[in-house]
Write an enzyme that holds these catalytic residues in place. Structure first.
Site, PDB file in Angstrom:
ATOM      1  NE  ARG A 188     -23.562  12.204  40.287  1.00 15.75           N
ATOM      2  CZ  ARG A 188     -22.765  13.267  40.378  1.00 15.75           C
ATOM      3  NH1 ARG A 188     -21.653  13.299  39.686  1.00 15.75           N
ATOM      4  NH2 ARG A 188     -23.074  14.288  41.155  1.00 15.75           N
ATOM      5  CB  SER A 244     -18.230  23.914  37.150  1.00 15.72           C
ATOM      6  OG  SER A 244     -17.307  24.009  38.191  1.00 15.72           O
ATOM      7  NE  ARG A 285     -17.875  15.100  32.727  1.00 18.68           N
ATOM      8  CZ  ARG A 285     -17.987  16.302  33.285  1.00 18.68           C
ATOM      9  NH1 ARG A 285     -18.432  16.407  34.528  1.00 18.68           N
ATOM     10  NH2 ARG A 285     -17.631  17.374  32.626  1.00 18.68           N
ATOM     11  NE  ARG A 302     -25.908  17.632  36.664  1.00 21.93           N
ATOM     12  CZ  ARG A 302     -24.918  17.545  37.548  1.00 21.93           C
ATOM     13  NH1 ARG A 302     -24.449  18.654  38.128  1.00 21.93           N
ATOM     14  NH2 ARG A 302     -24.403  16.385  37.848  1.00 21.93           N
ATOM     15  CD  GLU A 317     -21.107  21.355  39.297  1.00 20.38           C
ATOM     16  OE1 GLU A 317     -20.837  20.710  40.329  1.00 20.38           O
ATOM     17  OE2 GLU A 317     -20.395  21.333  38.275  1.00 20.38           O
TER      18      GLU A 317
END
Length: 433
Positions: free
Chosen positions: A276, A351, A261, A390, A348
């Site tokens: 991130r 999802s 990303r 994560r 998070e």
RNA sequence: GGAGAGAUGGCCGAGUGGACGAAGGCGCCUGACUCGAAAUCAGGUGUACCCUUUAGGGUACCGUGGGUUCGAAUCCCACUCUCUCCGCCA
């Protein structure tokens, strides 16, 4: 993509739904274009019909010879021009309409809670308890380097900010997490898939990353290929364009892949640590189901993802995304947020979304009902189970001990060669030079 | 990278300029025969869009995109993908 007929049939309802999302879309342009499209279809199809009939007359006339054929041919040439003009304006209008429709987000299910943003996401459940420490828990960006398993500086040296090198126990832990999650998913009936990590434009459009979010993706220079931002893209597109037999449904897939990303616009946030990254590993679950099955399937998928955290003995909570926080293509989403003591926050880690028929319409993915009725669009779902980076962060931060060591969760030990603890390395943490 | 072959409906496969949405076969559905089934026989069986809507009518679609032509599955060009052989390579 939304059903253009439904959009036009009830513009006000769609406007209201878009307002619930706190979005701003130009629906009037759509209904305008749709009107022009209809007019053009009527006129060109009529012209084409006449052209066809007269063309058959010409064939006969030509066989018989005579002047009539020449006259007719000249007439038909004009008509042919007309048809071509009509067809080209039609395809132009349809392309414009398509672009507009592709930029409309999905409509949230009616019972999705209303809200403006993340702070209004209601918590729906919570598992375990916040671990209590009789010392100051460290953040993973301190723990990792001290354990000699995370090297942010060398990551930056190799590729830049938001890239990290995992070594020794860290690399092993990531591999262990991936294998563990995959085994769990396969045990729950998901088929394991290894996919391309580069996909074409049609695939990215099918799941909704394009055309609107091209800036978020890494693109291969000189080619129309994109690094996948999530395995959702290849897994869901596996059946793009297919007409599926009802008896073959549901399809349930899992894959562990790297995800890429660009994080455009995310410059200020989560600059430290593993949270991130431009590249991260993730185990993804994707389901393709009959429309009437998707709501229940989402709850099960969510539970499958939660099960990973339970097995790893990691405290988490589940929130439902309110309308203002919902992703572009989703009709309903639950986020799983794991507790990160080092940051004193829930973050998070997964999802899980039901996309209703939104992605299916984009990729023309339908099924033939067993009773032989007309094909219907399927529903698609996906969720991470889980993001490996994560999860690794959560393991380090929740299972840390005062001496800086970290207890390997029981469920992971078979995948870690029996290892029970990650120990700090003497002098590690600042030895990069 | 070089040489060649190919891409047609759910599947196989015919079709080299007009009556082709497309022969034939398989599969599937309906009916007949049967106590029932199999076999057999008869009929049916794509998708999308538009108009009109009890019913119906029309247009498009033969890998994708362009072109030639009054008219293209059929001729021309480009591209994509598949297969075979050679080269190279983890």
């Amino acid at each position: 993509m939304l059903d253009s007929r439904k959009v036009l049939a009830d513009l006000d309802a769609i406007k209201a739904a878009m307002a619930r999302r706190r979005g701003d879309v130009d629906l009037d342009a759509i209904s305008d274009l749709a009107g022009r499209r209809r007019d053009l279809i009527v006129s060109t199809e009529d012209a084409r019909h006449r052209q066809k009939r007269m063309g058959q007359g010409l064939a006969k006339a030509a066989r018989e010879g005579g002047d009539y054929a020449a006259t007719l041919r000249a007439e038909l040439k004009d008509l042919s021009e007309q048809v071509k003009e009509g067809a080209s304006s039609l395809s132009q209008v349809e392309a414009e309409l398509e672009t507009l429709l592709l930029s409309l987000p999905n409509i949230p299910y009616e019972d999705v809670p209303d809200g403006a943003g993340p702070e209004e996401n209601p918590e729906v459940s919570r598992w375990g308890e916040k671990p209590s420490f009789d010392f100051e828990p460290k953040a993973h960006w301190d723990l990792g380097p001290e354990l000699g398993i995370l090297d942010f500086e060398r990551g930056a040296r190799l590729a830049g900010a938001r890239f990290t090198v995992l070594m020794d126990g860290g690399a092993r832990l990531e591999r262990a997490l991936g294998a563990f999650m995959l085994d769990l998913a396969v045990g729950s009936g998901y088929r394991e898939v290894a996919t391309p990590l580069l996909v074409n434009r049609d695939s990215m459009t099918g799941t909704g990353q394009l055309p609107k979010f091209e800036d978020d993706a890494f693109k291969v220079e000189g080619q129309d290929l994109f690094l996948i931002p999530t395995a959702e893209v290849p897994l869901t597109n596996l059946h793009r364009g297919e007409l599926i037999e009802e008896t073959d449904l549901p399809f349930r897939y899992c894959a562990s892949t790297a995800c890429f990303r660009a994080e455009a616009g995310g410059y200020g946030t989560d600059t430290r640590g593993l949270i991130r990254q431009h590249q991260f590993q993730k185990v993804e679950l994707v389901e393709i189901v009959r429309p009437e099955d998707s709501s229940e399937a989402l709850l099960k998928l969510l539970d499958n993802a939660c099960e990973v955290l339970r097995r790893l003995d990691l405290h988490y909570r589940v929130v439902e995304l309110c309308t203002g926080d919902l992703g572009f293509a989703a009709a309903r989403t639950f986020d799983i947020e794991v507790w990160l003591p080092g940051q004193n926050a829930y973050r998070e880690i997964s999802s899980c979304s039901d996309f209703s028929d939104y992605q299916a319409r984009r990729m023309k993915m339908r099924y033939r009902p067993a009773n032989g009725a007309k094909p219907r669009l399927v529903h698609t779902l996906n969720g991470s189970a889980l993001a490996l980076g994560r999860t690794l962060v959560a393991v380090l931060e929740q299972h840390q001990r005062p001496d800086g060591s970290v207890v390997v969760p029981e469920a992971l030990r078979p995948y870690m060669g029996g290892r029970q603890v990650l120990e700090p390395v003497a002098g590690a943490g600042r030895e990069t030079s």
